[in-house]
Design an enzyme around this catalytic site. Structure first.
Site: not given
Ligand SMILES: Cc1cc2nc3c(=O)[nH]c(=O)nc-3n(C[C@H](O)[C@H](O)[C@H](O)COP(=O)(O)O)c2cc1C
Ligand SMILES: Cc1cc2nc3c(=O)[nH]c(=O)nc-3n(C[C@H](O)[C@H](O)[C@H](O)COP(=O)(O)OP(=O)(O)OC[C@H]3O[C@@H](n4cnc5c(N)ncnc54)[C@H](O)[C@@H]3O)c2cc1C
Ligand SMILES: Cc1cc2nc3c(=O)[nH]c(=O)nc-3n(C[C@H](O)[C@H](O)[C@H](O)COP(=O)(O)OP(=O)(O)OC[C@H]3O[C@@H](n4cnc5c(N)ncnc54)[C@H](O)[C@@H]3O)c2cc1C
Ligand SMILES: Cc1cc2nc3c(=O)[nH]c(=O)nc-3n(C[C@H](O)[C@H](O)[C@H](O)COP(=O)(O)O)c2cc1C
Ligand code: FES
Ligand code: FES
Lengths: 326, 304, 326, 304
Positions: A39, A90, A148, A212, A237, A265
């Site tokens: 997401s 946000g 949130c 998250n 990441g 990540g």
């Molecule tokens: C730019 C950005 C926006 C994100 N927006 C949301 C969001 O709207 N809702 C949500 O549940 N998680 C959000 N996340 C969290 C990601 O879904 C994920 O849980 C988190 O980034 C860890 O995974 P990753 O390391 O593969 O990015 C966001 C992450 C990033 C980097």
């Protein structure tokens, strides 16, 4: 988790990649394969569809949507950190009306499986969102972003309080059709992730998305002020992978029957395999998509090959395997 | 025009004043690129700690070189990623995505076009100039930078433009001052029909104002921090007034980087204007105005 | 935190590095400069003294010592992660007797300032350790590593419970001479770091060390089991810097008068500056020492230069500066 | 003998069978290095995500080359760090710390020495052989590896040794089998006084047993994961019996990597033996024995 295991560690007889059964389930949601977007890292799929066919991956988890249109936080919204990034978007988005009118139908038309992520400032708002989605149809699963602030509780984040988290999950579960699983998306920024997980499951969550981002801050050593306009942001990441994986491990250890959508990540198929071995029935690829816009498709390919190389016939046999004694 | 991701190959890397110009064999990117679009490149190699791709405006494009289509971009070494890029060697692989973003809109009829470039911001104005000249437009260039060596493309500009004005902050060459200083006069003397500009945000603001005051349409290419560059992350937004008069926080990577200058709310960049679509409900306290006040409040609110 | 500020952001008139006053204080402990080692990343200073004079840095924080000799966890104890590492040493050490006989006197002889880190499985054990150290003399400060499992409370980590943390701090504070500050070292793995910090300060902590490692896990995709024999380990290094910095920011925001020893992923002088700007009165350099055995000395040099370049006359003017409105 | 950290320069990188041999100009390291010691190198460059230095046994040392003292080490590409190293170019800077660890102890009197090397583990036996020969020792080499191309130094060994035995797992050259297979006979026929060994842990165990059974002292150089390499982190421990008969978890980076073979409790590596100094109090449940059981219990206890 399989108990009669066809895999022998140490002497893998490689399976041809094409024959590995990659199908998996998240509660009653059946997926052809276990790799989804994360997401907020894939919009509603349209842009990534330029790079790969979004119907080919397990599913598209859409950006958390709120009731009303929302303009998000001021910029700067991003800072690069060692093997990670901070974001403070946000929850900018068009609001549920536009989403249900334009985004969800588009995904359904593509033949993609849509996991709709929702966010709200109150239990009621979450409930309303779920109702709107139920009425519209088309969602394969709902991911409840409880990271949130609760506007009714001095901005305390839902995901940090077992009771608040449970209330949100319950409201969403009640407003959602039985065949559509409701997953609660947990924050790693808690003392006891198992307690929060349990509370969500007790309140009716069909599974858990973990995790998250972690709350972080970066200070600009030239301006000598925080880089992000929102001061703090979410760290994502590869930097956070060991923490996210630990959360998946702990929760699977405590509740092996609860399906987990793992994330945090993931860059490669082997990273995805780590999450599966720790107990995730499927994974989301987030930040890596910014680096490689076809990352979810690549991770799927790499994961399939990694399983084949290790002699797995089914992805599902890998789920939770690392918990078995050596 | 759909972007592609390719593993390109560095064809050459040369110094131009304070800048580096890198040419990359990038089939699929080159063929469909339009002036004003950009590419993003992965930096740091496979085991790097740098996750974010770096965006660069497209400078020159050759659709069918000996090796396939090539893309050239001009960059300044600012931090870790560009430092790494500046050490690449010919034939090394480079991961490139493009072409990205909305290109400059071209006038239907031959017109007099003033192109204003600040620093490496001049680079994307050259393919634009080529496209404009193909349509029979007159080009007048205004090029500025902090110092002489940070001026980009003055010689080339001279060759292809009716007039060229040059400024440097330190007066080392051309007029001492900002690139926007000579602009009102250039607009007046050339009877310009349209202004195109690329460069730092304060410059774009000044240029947009001057064009607006002169009643001339102005297209600018902005530069915002980008995480994805493809429209999925919402990192790169800025407040822009739409056709319906409403302000929205739009993505500079897909809705831009080219905007109509008068539509960009420069003074509100770094804030969410209270009248923007989806702006937060006004808090009980008096609403903060401007970047400073907003920042102060955010700092105070930061940690609940 | 200085209120009358001699620094003008944006137009720094560089100060010569040699004239920057680098002295700082951690409670009543006066340090010639604000760069220390981190507990567990410098032994008791002897080995690093081969690479730089340990008396030249602010202080040496020794490996957390326990009452009895302790052999730690089985190997593998380490895994490299993106921009970080996991460790699961299990507090191997010689016990307080040997430490007080051999290690502490050695540090004192070198003219180094010793910050003695202590760890225990019960409040009583912590108290005993403090008493032994008081009786021996030579410690400039005590750092209480409360990220240990409380054997009397089902292994619940002290640092995760405000009350347990407070009990430990109180026992140590009571057993320690007034002029020797007692700092509680906090874990970032909590829902509300400010609550834990406040509880420690209320119990008599003179300051806070922040932060310890984050709990993480890595799974070996060949053996398909956790890499670490201890399964989970502590994540350190630049990967965690934004999280550690956020903890420092939050606690300084809530209690600006409480001195903080900041740490977590510091590699360079600019990283150290970020911690100072967020509110740390001094910093510890940990994992980076494994990469560069003279890192603490180099960070000190780089920090001094960074301050000079920005026109600071005193390190202390930078402490907490990022909290001031721009 | 105190280690130093220097920014060395890659002098050369060459292939030797399956391995790479890198020579580094590293003044200060070369001059004081002794056989059996190792160096650690930083990998990945300034913006890397890899924090841990990589340890390598010292192969050859030249105290005063044209460019100052040089150190050579032999490495196999195993993962990300060694892959990066294998792509370095001459003249590139490389951050190197050394010499580290305890060297092999040399016999006071001329003696018959059997040197047993597995894979790249043969590399440090060559400087050892030189030192032994200087003291008038007789050298007999036993060298083994999985395949022919993973044998290291067989030709050189032949030149300097009284006898050379070679094994490969696949029989592609020499005896088919393990490097320890011919050892009992070599010890018997040479009437060996001492055994030196370097290679993988199972090999070291086998060699130590054979030497012990033959009543011959044996020095082995072990290879454990290391975070710091200088003795501050306690990552690299293994259970070793001290002079006082007590087992301690000792650091292989400073107390080793060279140990007396019979002192290392090979079967307990990966555990804390219950009788080790500072071992955890026995839990109420029956004490687990061996690595498997310990692992099972840890998994169960992992997350409290
Ligand atoms: C730019 C950005 C926006 C994100 N927006 C949301 C969001 O709207 N809702 C949500 O549940 N998680 C959000 N996340 C969290 C990601 O879904 C994920 O849980 C988190 O980034 C860890 O995974 P990753 O390391 O593969 O990015 C966001 C992450 C990033 C980097
Ligand atoms: C659409 C667009 C076009 C651009 N065209 C050019 C060009 O033609 N030539 C050129 O030299 N530069 C251009 N830039 C700026 C260029 O992207 C940055 O200078 C570069 O990303 C800096 O990377 P770094 O690793 O050296 O700096 P670092 O400061 O180490 O970068 C850290 C992070 O901040 C981001 N960042 C830093 N500076 C900028 C910036 N000015 N704009 C956007 N992101 C930034 C980086 O991308 C990275 O994510 C353009 C930027 C955008 C958005
Ligand atoms: C004292 C000593 C001497 C050594 N001498 C040599 C030598 O002469 N030639 C040679 O080829 N190799 C030698 N090794 C092993 C060598 O250090 C590893 O092969 C190398 O670190 C692998 O790094 P990587 O990044 O390619 O692998 P990765 O698997 O990506 O490394 C990940 C982490 O694990 C560690 N690691 C991985 N394998 C080993 C290993 N076998 N031993 C210790 N740490 C490991 C790495 O150092 C790193 O911290 C020695 C190890 C030690 C401890
Ligand atoms: C190998 C290792 C051992 C550690 N041992 C201790 C310890 O004994 N006591 C303690 O309080 N912290 C210990 N730490 C935590 C560090 O002191 C520090 O808080 C943490 O690593 C974050 O800083 P860094 O990223 O600079 O390493 C250890 C860290 C590492 C990497
Ligand atoms: S950079 Fe991601 S939306 Fe523009
Ligand atoms: S590797 Fe750190 S003590 Fe040996």
């Amino acid at each position: 988790m399989s108990t009669t295991l066809t895999v022998r560690v140490g002497t893998p007889a490689a399976t041809p990649a094409s024959t590995v059964d990659m199908s998996t389930t998240l509660g009653r949601f059946e997926l052809p394969n276990p790799v989804l977007t994360a997401s907020g890292c894939a919009g509603a799929g349209r842009e990534l569809n330029q790079f790969f066919d979004v119907a080919q991956i397990g599913g598209v988890v859409t950006k958390s949507i709120m009731l009303r249109p929302r303009s998000g936080r001021p910029t700067a919204r991003m800072a690069e950190t060692p093997s990670g990034m901070l974001n403070s978007i946000g929850l900018q988005g068009p609001g549920i009306d536009v989403f249900l009118e334009k985004d969800l139908p588009w995904l359904v038309e593509q033949g993609a499986r849509a996991v709709v992520s929702i966010a709200g400032g109150s239990v009621e708002e979450f409930g309303k969102l779920a109702t709107r989605i139920r009425d519209a149809g088309g969602a394969s699963m709902i991911e409840v972003n409880i990271s949130c602030p609760n506007v009714e509780d001095r901005g305390q984040v839902f995901a940090c309080d077992p009771r608040a988290a449970a209330n949100v999950v319950q409201a969403v579960r009640r407003a959602t059709r039985a065949e559509v699983p409701v997953f609660a998306k947990l924050s790693p920024d808690v003392t006891d992730i198992v307690a929060i997980a349990r509370s969500c499951v007790d309140a009716g969550a069909d599974g858990l998305s973990m995790t998250n981002t972690l709350l972080g801050i970066v200070i600009d050593t030239d301006t000598m002020r925080p880089v992000l306009a929102g001061v703090t942001g979410g760290l994502s990441g590869p930097a956070i992978r060991p923490v996210a994986l630990r959360c998946v491990w702990q929760v699977h250890q405590a509740m092996p029957e609860v399906p987990i959508l793992g994330m945090g990540g993931i860059r490669t198929g082997l990273d995805a395999l780590q999450f599966a071995l720790a107990g995730a029935s499927a994974v989301s690829v987030g930040t890596e998509t910014f680096h490689d816009p076809s990352a979810p498709m690549r991770v799927l390919r790499e994961l399939t090959k990694a399983l084949a190389d290790r002699g797995f016939e089914r992805f599902s046999d890998a789920v939770g395997l690392a918990h078995q004694p050596r | 025009m759909t972007p592609v991701q390719v593993t390109g190959e560095v064809l050459s890397l040369r110094r131009i004043g304070a800048y580096n110009a890198m040419t990359v064999v990038a089939p699929g990117v080159a063929e469909s690129a339009k002036p004003g679009q950009f590419v993003t490149v992965a930096v740091g190699g496979p085991d790097t700690s740098m996750l974010m791709r770096r965006p660069f405006s497209i400078y020159q494009v050759r659709e069918r070189g000996v090796y396939g289509g090539t893309v050239e971009f001009v960059f300044s070494v600012e931090g870790r990623g560009t430092r790494w890029l500046a050490h690449m060697q010919p034939h090394e692989p480079i991961d490139i995505v493009g072409p990205l973003g909305k290109p400059f809109a071209l006038p239907r009829e031959p017109a007099t076009c003033v192109l204003v470039g600040g620093g490496y911001g001049s680079a994307p104005l050259f393919p634009l100039a080529d496209a404009l000249r193909e349509r029979g437009c007159r080009i007048d260039f205004v090029i500025g930078a902090a110092t002489e060596e940070r001026l980009f493309g003055a010689l080339d500009a001279k060759r292809i433009s009716a007039t060229l004005s040059v400024t440097t902050d330190d007066g080392s060459v051309g007029l001492r001052g900002r690139v926007s200083d000579p602009l009102p006069e250039v607009l007046a003397t050339t009877k310009a029909d349209v202004v195109y500009a690329c460069g730092p945000m304060p410059m774009l603001r000044a240029v947009s104002r001057i064009a607006e005051e002169a009643g001339i349409p102005c297209q600018i290419a902005v530069e915002e921090m980008m995480a994805c560059g493809v429209g999925v992350c919402m990192t790169c937004v800025l407040p822009v007034v739409g056709d319906d008069g409403e302000t929205r926080m739009v993505r500079s990577c897909v809705d831009g980087p080219v905007f109509h200058g008068e539509r960009v709310r420069f003074d509100d960049i770094g804030t969410i204007p209270a009248d923007a679509v989806g702006a937060p409900e006004p808090p009980p306290e008096p609403k903060p105005v401007g970047k400073r006040a907003a920042k102060a409040q955010q700092v105070a609110e930061a940690v609940r």
